[in-house]
Design a protein around this motif. Structure first.
Motif, PDB file in Angstrom:
ATOM      1  N   SER A  56       0.836  -1.211   0.000  1.00  0.00           N
ATOM      2  CA  SER A  56       0.000   0.000   0.000  1.00  0.00           C
ATOM      3  C   SER A  56       0.870   1.260   0.000  1.00  0.00           C
ATOM      4  N   HIS A  93       0.692   4.110  -2.851  1.00  0.00           N
ATOM      5  CA  HIS A  93       0.547   5.545  -2.542  1.00  0.00           C
ATOM      6  C   HIS A  93       1.694   6.344  -3.165  1.00  0.00           C
ATOM      7  N   TYR A 123      -2.587  -1.232  -5.881  1.00  0.00           N
ATOM      8  CA  TYR A 123      -3.775  -1.264  -5.009  1.00  0.00           C
ATOM      9  C   TYR A 123      -4.506  -2.598  -5.206  1.00  0.00           C
ATOM     10  N   LEU A 170      -4.494   7.284   3.346  1.00  0.00           N
ATOM     11  CA  LEU A 170      -3.552   8.213   2.704  1.00  0.00           C
ATOM     12  C   LEU A 170      -4.013   9.654   2.911  1.00  0.00           C
ATOM     13  N   TYR A 184       4.188   7.275   2.191  1.00  0.00           N
ATOM     14  CA  TYR A 184       4.551   7.128   0.779  1.00  0.00           C
ATOM     15  C   TYR A 184       5.997   7.580   0.673  1.00  0.00           C
ATOM     16  N   ARG A 226      -3.776  15.797  -3.110  1.00  0.00           N
ATOM     17  CA  ARG A 226      -4.419  14.469  -3.223  1.00  0.00           C
ATOM     18  C   ARG A 226      -5.862  14.520  -2.700  1.00  0.00           C
TER      19      ARG A 226
END
Ligand code: FAQ
Length: 343
Positions: A67, A71, A111, A128, A135, A313
């Protein structure tokens, strides 16, 4: 090798009055068989697949790494996307746009791989956006000039390839398979970065200086992408034992430095590190000290662009809400039609 799907093993019948111990025993036996199968797969350097039994800690480690990796690909689109409209020609725009789209694709493969471990994509995205998930540190640095597109491609994608080629052999099937395609695309990305730098380096003195400045700014952050030094890397030992990691953070960093030393000569530029040398005794490339306090600050959310990257984001996630709603409505409509047709 045939996968062992323990979810399909029927429950043991419980003796009257002894239901709990029998169930416990059945469960313990399943766990023991699962563990034995898992250990054998790992010792044979074969692959674990999503429906196989796996230790909870293995699942957790993979979910963490995959993950975070997903990210990184998604946040990593931002520094370069900022330059699409400012690329110096139509051809450069088209190439950069294709590269940024590739990074989105990498995020999606990853993902999907992470979802096979039992966590939903929505949950990962929420983590996130809430700032709970990591990340890569590298994407918290600004891309100041066009030459940074070259330095990102050459150094950042170069470091990504160096780190990710061994991950093609990761013991978890969906992760290893995703990495094969990702690495092929990263290889194109690195070449386009190299080519941008080469052209600038062969241009006017000002262009050459711009290329050198970009390499100077991205070199140390790119080396830190490989993670903390081995003696400060809490996850490495177990991840290596599970055949997720194949080389240590320092081993990969050293390899990367060796690759860059050769390539920077062709570029006609220099690495901003007077201590780079090949150690004949250890047969390894060495580099000057890195600022690990800066690395920790970036990981703690206090790098030059952390808040900007997360805010962007969040904004993109909010702006995309209508697309998700439309897709869900369309899927619902399709499934209703299928049900009506079947009835
Ligand atoms: N940034 O014990 P270790 C790309 C964390 S993709 C942030 O050594 P591990 C493509 C680590 O998570 C770039 N955090 O950890 C592209 C752990 O924290 P936690 C991403 C970092 O997992 C190009 C703690 O420090 N690539 O660039 C970093 O064994 C251009 C202790 O570290 C991957 O994710 C870092 N640099 O080794 C896209 C590759 N390093 O979770 C767009 C897959 C360490 O315990 C444009 N990942 N940390 O709280 C890996 O290979 C590994 O996860 C490492 C770290 C090597 C990154």
């Amino acid at each position: 090798m045939a996968a062992q799907n323990l979810q399909s093993v029927p429950d043991q019948p419980a003796a009257p009055g002894a239901a709990a111990p029998a169930a416990d025993q059945g469960q313990a036996q399943l766990e023991a068989e699962g563990q034995a199968y898992f250990d054998r797969v790992i010792s044979e350097d074969s692959r674990i697949e999503p429906r196989d039994w796996m230790p909870a800690a293995y699942r957790k480690t993979l979910l963490r790494q995959i993950s975070q990796h997903a990210h990184s690909e998604i946040i990593g689109m931002q520094p370069e996307a900022n330059w699409i409209s400012r690329a110096p020609s139509l051809k450069r725009k088209a190439i950069l746009m294709a590269k940024v789209q590739d990074e989105a694709g990498h995020g999606l493969y990853l993902y999907s791989a992470a979802e096979t471990l039992g966590q939903s994509r929505d949950q990962m995205m929420d983590d996130l956006i809430a700032g709970k998930a990591r990340y890569s540190s590298i994407f918290n640095y600004p891309a100041l000039t066009w030459a940074d597109m070259g330095a990102i491609g050459w150094l950042v994608d170069g470091a990504a390839i160096c780190n990710q080629v061994p991950l093609c052999r990761a013991s978890y099937g969906p992760y290893g398979r995703a990495m094969v395609r990702i690495c092929k695309e990263e290889s194109f990305h690195q070449r386009q970065g190299f080519e941008i730098l080469l052209e600038l380096s062969n241009g006017t003195p000002a262009q050459k200086q711009m290329a050198q400045d970009a390499v100077n700014r991205w070199y140390a952050p790119a080396l830190m992408m490989f993670g903390p030094p081995d003696d400060d890397s809490p996850n490495s030992k177990q991840s290596t034992a599970w055949n997720i990691k194949r080389f240590s953070n320092d081993e990969l960093r050293s390899r990367f430095v060796g690759m860059m030393v050769e390539q920077v000569r062709v570029l006609g530029l220099t690495l901003p590190d007077s201590e780079v040398r090949f150690n004949e005794d250890t047969r390894k490339w060495e580099h000057g000290p890195l600022d690990w306090n800066e690395f920790k600050e970036v990981l703690a959310g206090r790098g030059p662009c952390n808040s900007q990257r997360l805010e962007r984001r969040r904004q993109a996630h909010d702006d995309g809400a209508w697309v998700r709603e439309a897709a869900a409505a369309y899927a619902h409509k399709q499934s209703m039609k299928t049900k009506e047709f079947a009835a």
